[in-house]
Design a protein around this motif. Structure first.
Motif, mmCIF file in Angstrom:
data_model
loop_
_atom_site.group_PDB
_atom_site.id
_atom_site.type_symbol
_atom_site.label_atom_id
_atom_site.label_comp_id
_atom_site.label_asym_id
_atom_site.label_seq_id
_atom_site.Cartn_x
_atom_site.Cartn_y
_atom_site.Cartn_z
ATOM 1 N N LEU A 1 28.085 6.536 2.392
ATOM 2 C CA LEU A 1 26.701 6.918 2.099
ATOM 3 C C LEU A 1 26.138 7.842 3.174
ATOM 4 C CD1 LEU A 1 24.126 6.654 0.429
ATOM 5 C CD2 LEU A 1 23.620 4.528 1.675
ATOM 6 N N GLU A 2 26.412 7.541 4.413
ATOM 7 C CA GLU A 2 25.879 8.364 5.502
ATOM 8 C C GLU A 2 26.421 9.786 5.438
ATOM 9 O OE1 GLU A 2 25.572 8.387 10.419
ATOM 10 O OE2 GLU A 2 26.479 6.702 9.356
ATOM 11 N N GLN A 3 27.693 9.926 5.139
ATOM 12 C CA GLN A 3 28.288 11.259 5.046
ATOM 13 C C GLN A 3 27.673 12.063 3.908
ATOM 14 O OE1 GLN A 3 32.324 9.716 4.756
ATOM 15 N NE2 GLN A 3 32.882 10.739 6.683
ATOM 16 N N VAL A 4 27.454 11.396 2.779
ATOM 17 C CA VAL A 4 26.840 12.070 1.636
ATOM 18 C C VAL A 4 25.422 12.501 1.980
ATOM 19 C CG1 VAL A 4 26.042 11.813 -0.750
ATOM 20 C CG2 VAL A 4 28.269 10.870 -0.053
ATOM 21 N N ALA A 5 24.640 11.588 2.585
ATOM 22 C CA ALA A 5 23.258 11.915 2.952
ATOM 23 C C ALA A 5 23.209 13.077 3.931
ATOM 24 C CB ALA A 5 22.583 10.673 3.540
ATOM 25 N N THR A 6 24.132 13.088 4.881
ATOM 26 C CA THR A 6 24.174 14.168 5.869
ATOM 27 C C THR A 6 24.489 15.495 5.201
ATOM 28 O OG1 THR A 6 24.865 12.638 7.613
ATOM 29 C CG2 THR A 6 25.305 14.990 7.966
ATOM 30 N N ARG A 7 25.466 15.499 4.306
ATOM 31 C CA ARG A 7 25.827 16.745 3.600
ATOM 32 C C ARG A 7 24.656 17.274 2.780
ATOM 33 N NH1 ARG A 7 30.381 19.412 1.384
ATOM 34 N NH2 ARG A 7 31.482 18.608 3.217
ATOM 35 N N LEU A 8 23.909 16.366 2.149
ATOM 36 C CA LEU A 8 22.781 16.782 1.323
ATOM 37 C C LEU A 8 21.534 17.088 2.151
ATOM 38 C CD1 LEU A 8 23.001 14.272 -1.679
ATOM 39 C CD2 LEU A 8 23.907 16.583 -1.535
ATOM 40 N N GLY A 9 21.489 16.556 3.367
ATOM 41 C CA GLY A 9 20.301 16.731 4.185
ATOM 42 C C GLY A 9 19.126 15.922 3.687
ATOM 43 N N VAL A 10 19.418 14.693 3.192
ATOM 44 C CA VAL A 10 18.377 13.831 2.640
ATOM 45 C C VAL A 10 18.483 12.442 3.265
ATOM 46 C CG1 VAL A 10 18.326 15.089 0.459
ATOM 47 C CG2 VAL A 10 19.830 13.084 0.702
ATOM 48 N N HIS A 11 17.476 11.611 3.000
ATOM 49 C CA HIS A 11 17.500 10.229 3.468
ATOM 50 C C HIS A 11 18.569 9.454 2.700
ATOM 51 C CE1 HIS A 11 16.107 6.092 4.272
ATOM 52 N NE2 HIS A 11 15.562 6.625 5.380
ATOM 53 N N LYS A 12 19.081 8.403 3.312
ATOM 54 C CA LYS A 12 20.121 7.599 2.668
ATOM 55 C C LYS A 12 19.667 7.038 1.328
ATOM 56 C CE LYS A 12 22.622 6.035 6.807
ATOM 57 N NZ LYS A 12 23.031 4.834 7.588
ATOM 58 N N SER A 13 18.391 6.669 1.213
ATOM 59 C CA SER A 13 17.901 6.095 -0.039
ATOM 60 C C SER A 13 17.993 7.100 -1.182
ATOM 61 C CB SER A 13 16.449 5.613 0.136
ATOM 62 O OG SER A 13 15.594 6.693 0.484
ATOM 63 N N THR A 14 17.733 8.368 -0.870
ATOM 64 C CA THR A 14 17.842 9.423 -1.890
ATOM 65 C C THR A 14 19.292 9.625 -2.288
ATOM 66 O OG1 THR A 14 15.900 10.547 -1.007
ATOM 67 C CG2 THR A 14 17.379 11.850 -2.379
ATOM 68 N N ALA A 15 20.162 9.672 -1.300
ATOM 69 C CA ALA A 15 21.587 9.825 -1.585
ATOM 70 C C ALA A 15 22.105 8.654 -2.394
ATOM 71 C CB ALA A 15 22.369 9.963 -0.283
ATOM 72 N N LEU A 16 21.643 7.451 -2.091
ATOM 73 C CA LEU A 16 22.094 6.262 -2.806
ATOM 74 C C LEU A 16 21.678 6.305 -4.266
ATOM 75 C CD1 LEU A 16 23.506 3.542 -2.697
ATOM 76 C CD2 LEU A 16 21.329 2.512 -2.004
ATOM 77 N N ARG A 17 20.454 6.758 -4.544
ATOM 78 C CA ARG A 17 20.006 6.865 -5.934
ATOM 79 C C ARG A 17 20.898 7.829 -6.717
ATOM 80 N NH1 ARG A 17 14.780 6.796 -3.637
ATOM 81 N NH2 ARG A 17 14.638 9.078 -3.806
ATOM 82 N N LEU A 18 21.220 8.942 -6.103
ATOM 83 C CA LEU A 18 22.083 9.918 -6.773
ATOM 84 C C LEU A 18 23.475 9.345 -7.026
ATOM 85 C CD1 LEU A 18 21.090 13.102 -4.740
ATOM 86 C CD2 LEU A 18 20.534 12.638 -7.127
#
Length: 254
Positions: free
Chosen positions: A22-39
C-alpha cells in the motif's frame, strides 16, 4: 472522476513491475494511503488486482483474461484494410495482406492494381511459401528452432532461376529478413513479378501479419519498386500501431 480513473490506471504499470504494498502504491500516486487503499479495493473487487497473503498487491487474473479476450477479437484484416487501400492509391500497385496458419502462409486481403495487368493471387489462397516476401517475413519471426524445423520439411520447387531451392538457402534468407525487418521477392515465383513487404506486429512485438506491394516488370522495374520500401514500412508500422492500440509514429501518419 477523471482524476480517479487516471490514478487507478497509474497503478497498473506499477504492479506490472511486480507486487507492491500500500505504501509503495500511495507513493507512486502521490496520495494518502487511504486514497490508494480505496482505489486498490475497487480494482480488487473487479479482479483487476489481487491482494496476496503478505498484503502486497499484484495484477489480477481478470485483467489477463480481458487482455486475452481482446487479442482474440482483434481482426487484423479489418484494421489493415483502410491502410492497404491508401497504399494502393498512393502506388497504383497490387497490395496483399497475409497471415501464417500452420505450415502455410495465406492471403487474407488484396487490393488490385489500377492497371489492366492482374495477378493470380486470391484471398484465402496459400502463397508460394519458399519465395513470397510475406512468407519470408512471417517465418523469419519464428524462434530459430521452429524456423529450422519448418525449413527442413518444406519442399523447394524451382519456380524460376531466382527461386530458393534448399533449406540452407531459405534459412539464410530468413536470417537476413529477420535482421533487416523487410523482405522481397524479385522474380522468385514469377520472373515478371517483383514484390516488397514489411511485417505487421502485435503488442508483444511478434509479427501477426505481413503486407506487401507487388508489380510486374512491364509496369515498374525491381529498382523502382524498391524505392517504395519506406512507404511500405510506414504503412506496416501504422497498421501495427493501430492493432496494438498505440499512437502511430508521426511519420507513419503523414
Amino acid at each position: 472522476m477523471s482524476q480517479t480513473v487516471d490514478r487507478a490506471l497509474t497503478i497498473l504499470p506499477l504492479l506490472a513491475e511486480g507486487p507492491a504494498n500500500l505504501e509503495q502504491v500511495a507513493t507512486r500516486l502521490g496520495v494518502h494511503k487511504s486514497t490508494a487503499l480505496r482505489l486498490l479495493r475497487t480494482l480488487h473487487e473487479h479482479g483487476i488486482v489481487h491482494r496476496q497473503p503478505d498484503q502486497r498487491y499484484r495484477l489480477g487474473a481478470r485483467l489477463f483474461a480481458l487482455a486475452q479476450q481482446a487479442a482474440e477479437n482483434l481482426d487484423v484484416r479489418e484494421i489493415a484494410h483502410p491502410h492497404l487501400v491508401e497504399l494502393n492509391a498512393r502506388t497504383g500497385h497490387t497490395v496483399h495482406l497475409a497471415v501464417h496458419e500452420g505450415d502455410e502462409v495465406v492471403y487474407i486481403d488484396k487490393v488490385e492494381s489500377r492497371y489492366p495487368v492482374r495477378m493470380y493471387s486470391r484471398i484465402g489462397k496459400p502463397v508460394a511459401i519458399t519465395v513470397a516476401a510475406v512468407a519470408k517475413l512471417l517465418l523469419a519471426d519464428l524462434p530459430e528452432p521452429e524456423r529450422r524445423l519448418l525449413a527442413e520439411r518444406l519442399e523447394y520447387p524451382r519456380y524460376t532461376s531466382r527461386s530458393l531451392t534448399s533449406a540452407g538457402a531459405f534459412l539464410e534468407e530468413l536470417a537476413r529478413v529477420r535482421e533487416q525487418g523487410w523482405a522481397t521477392d524479385l522474380g522468385g515465383h514469377e520472373e515478371s513479378i517483383n514484390c516488397v513487404g514489411a511485417p505487421v506486429r502485435g503488442p508483444d512485438g511478434r509479427a501477426v501479419a505481413a503486407l506487401s506491394v507487388s508489380a510486374p516488370n512491364v509496369v515498374v522495374s525491381a529498382d523502382e519498386l524498391l524505392e517504395l520500401l519506406p512507404l511500405v514500412r510506414r504503412t506496416a508500422d501504422a497498421v501495427s500501431a493501430e492493432y496494438s492500440g498505440q499512437t502511430p509514429p508521426k511519420e507513419a501518419r503523414s
